[in-house]
Structures are given as structure tokens and as C-alpha cells.
Design a protein around this motif. Structure first.
Motif, short mmCIF file in Angstrom:
data_model
loop_
_atom_site.label_atom_id
_atom_site.label_comp_id
_atom_site.label_asym_id
_atom_site.label_seq_id
_atom_site.Cartn_x
_atom_site.Cartn_y
_atom_site.Cartn_z
N ILE A 1 1.96 -8.06 -3.80
CA ILE A 1 3.39 -8.25 -3.56
C ILE A 1 3.89 -9.39 -4.45
N ASP A 2 4.87 -9.07 -5.29
CA ASP A 2 5.50 -10.06 -6.18
C ASP A 2 4.47 -10.83 -6.99
N GLY A 3 3.47 -10.10 -7.50
CA GLY A 3 2.47 -10.72 -8.36
C GLY A 3 1.40 -11.48 -7.61
N GLU A 4 1.38 -11.40 -6.28
CA GLU A 4 0.39 -12.11 -5.49
C GLU A 4 -0.42 -11.13 -4.64
N VAL A 5 -1.71 -11.48 -4.46
CA VAL A 5 -2.59 -10.68 -3.61
C VAL A 5 -2.47 -11.21 -2.19
N ARG A 6 -2.05 -10.36 -1.27
CA ARG A 6 -1.84 -10.79 0.11
C ARG A 6 -2.66 -9.92 1.06
N VAL A 7 -3.19 -10.55 2.09
CA VAL A 7 -3.95 -9.86 3.11
C VAL A 7 -3.16 -9.89 4.41
N GLY A 8 -3.20 -8.81 5.16
CA GLY A 8 -2.50 -8.74 6.44
C GLY A 8 -1.05 -8.36 6.33
N SER A 9 -0.54 -8.13 5.11
CA SER A 9 0.85 -7.72 4.95
C SER A 9 0.99 -6.24 5.30
N ASN A 10 2.25 -5.83 5.48
CA ASN A 10 2.49 -4.43 5.86
C ASN A 10 3.80 -3.97 5.25
N VAL A 11 3.76 -3.71 3.94
CA VAL A 11 4.93 -3.19 3.23
C VAL A 11 4.67 -1.71 2.99
N PRO A 12 5.35 -0.82 3.73
CA PRO A 12 5.03 0.61 3.64
C PRO A 12 5.21 1.21 2.26
N THR A 13 6.10 0.64 1.45
CA THR A 13 6.37 1.22 0.13
C THR A 13 5.33 0.82 -0.92
N LEU A 14 4.43 -0.08 -0.58
CA LEU A 14 3.41 -0.54 -1.52
C LEU A 14 2.03 -0.04 -1.09
N PRO A 15 1.16 0.21 -2.07
CA PRO A 15 -0.18 0.70 -1.72
C PRO A 15 -1.02 -0.38 -1.04
N PHE A 16 -1.97 0.09 -0.23
CA PHE A 16 -2.94 -0.78 0.44
C PHE A 16 -4.30 -0.62 -0.24
#
Length: 229
Positions: free
Chosen positions: A132-147
């Protein structure tokens, strides 16, 4: 009268004797002097009797050759169907590299459908990341972005972590978070072509489908994961 008959008989007898003598003399003269063969008046010899037919003795049962029955041919066993060998998986390509002072191994998988199993017994740990926004995040939940899943097996003295591609479209999880597994138990399967999250998070040119790291516990020291791959 009686004397007359005797005289007549004597004259007849003398005539017969005279005739016989003359006949014999005449025959002798013809044979010796003239060489004339007289016909033979001997009776024809009887024709030879037909040769007796040989007596054929009736056949005795013990004298008749009894044909030996030929042994029945043993049935040929049906050929067993040829066993088809299980297809072997194509070998994977391993590349060791370092990043940020840590050691990793990149895996190029030549085919879709490859399943990765736990190399040793331990507890499964599944963490899901997003970029997300050039950062690796854990525990996020943005449906439009891949997991992107990180699948680890944690034992008492070591921890191995696998970083496959996008969850769902590329990677299918086969083990749940915080469950116990034994060596050889399936962890995840690659169901479609796709590169590891490493290509999204750190190096867009990385060709690997999975990136693996192994650390000793509790020291955190880097270990070589190649023997487990």
C-alpha cells in the motif's frame, strides 16, 4: 451148337488180340522211324487249387495300441496391464542471494500445480501482507489490492518461511494458521503462473515463484534452506 459158339468166341478173341498187336507195332514204327508225335490221351491235370486264405486271428484288446492322450496345454496367464509410472515433477531451479544483510533462496517452479510441504514438524504460521502506497503492510484489508501470504513452519530450534504469489489467484493455502503439521504435510499449492511477492515488494525483476528463508531459533541466525527444498 455149343462147339460152334466156342469157335466163334475164339475167332473173335484172336481178332481182338491181332488188332491190338498190329496197333502197337504200327505206333512203334511211327514214333521211331518217322518221328511223328502222337497226341497224348492222358487226362488233363487238375487245376491247382486256389491258395487258402490266411486265417486272421481276432484282435486282442491288449494287442491294440492305445493312443496316449496329449497333455492339455496349460492356459497362458493373462498379461497384467502395464503399470503406468507416476509422473515425476520437473526439478525446480534454486538461486541463493542476499538482501538487506539476510540470506534467501529464490525458487523457479517450471510447472503449475506444484505443492509445497512442511520440511519438518512444527506449528504453521500464516501472515498476509499488502503493498500500500509503496509500503509493505501486514494485517491491512484493502479489498481492491492483492494479498500476499507468508507461510512459515516454526519448530523449537528453527523457522522456515515461504513467500509465494498472490493469495487466491496464484496461491492456494492448504494449511491453516496455528495448526500443527508433520514433515510432509501440505502447506500450499501454486494453482496458476505468478511470481513471488518479492517481485512486488523488493525487486520487480526477480523471476522467482517462491522465495524462502530459514532462521535458527532463538538466535535468529541465517541458515541454508536448500536441503529442505
Amino acid at each position: 451148337m455149343k462147339h460152334a459158339l466156342l469157335r466163334i468166341g475164339a475167332v473173335g478173341l484172336a481178332s481182338v488180340v491181332t488188332a491190338l498187336v498190329l496197333f502197337g507195332l504200327g505206333r512203334l514204327i511211327l514214333v521211331r522211324d518217322l518221328g511223328v508225335a502222337l497226341p497224348s490221351f492222358s487226362q488233363p491235370s487238375p487245376s491247382p487249387s486256389s491258395s487258402p486264405r490266411p486265417t486272421v486271428s481276432p484282435a486282442v484288446l491288449s494287442d491294440i495300441a492305445t493312443p496316449n492322450p496329449s497333455p492339455a496345454a496349460a492356459p497362458t496367464p493373462a498379461a497384467s496391464p502395464t503399470q503406468t509410472a507416476a509422473p515425476t515433477e520437473a526439478p525446480i531451479a534454486l538461486t541463493s542471494f542476499r538482501f538487506g544483510g539476510r540470506s534467501y533462496v529464490g525458487i523457479v517452479v517450471p510447472e503449475v500445480g506444484r505443492t509445497f510441504a512442511a520440511p519438518f514438524a512444527g506449528t504453521v504460521e500464516v501472515l498476509v501482507y499488502q503493498f500500500i502506497d509503496g509500503e509493505v503492510r501486514v494485517g491491512s484489508n484493502v479489498p481492491t489490492l492483492p494479498f500476499y501470504p507468508y507461510v512459515s513452519v516454526v519448530a523449537a530450534d528453527r523457522k522456515i518461511t515461504y513467500r509465494p504469489g498472490t493469495l487466491g489467484s496464484v496461491t492456494e493455502l492448504l494449511a491453516r494458521d496455528r495448526t500443527q503439521v508433520g514433515a510432509g504435510d501440505p502447506l500450499f499449492r501454486l494453482v496458476a503462473p505468478g511470481r513471488s511477492s518479492w517481485a512486488t515488494f523488493y525487486n520487480s525483476s526477480a523471476p522467482y515463484q517462491v522465495v524462502v528463508s530459514l532462521h535458527g531459533l532463538p538466535s535468529g541466525r541465517d541458515l541454508d534452506p536448500t536441503p529442505y527444498l
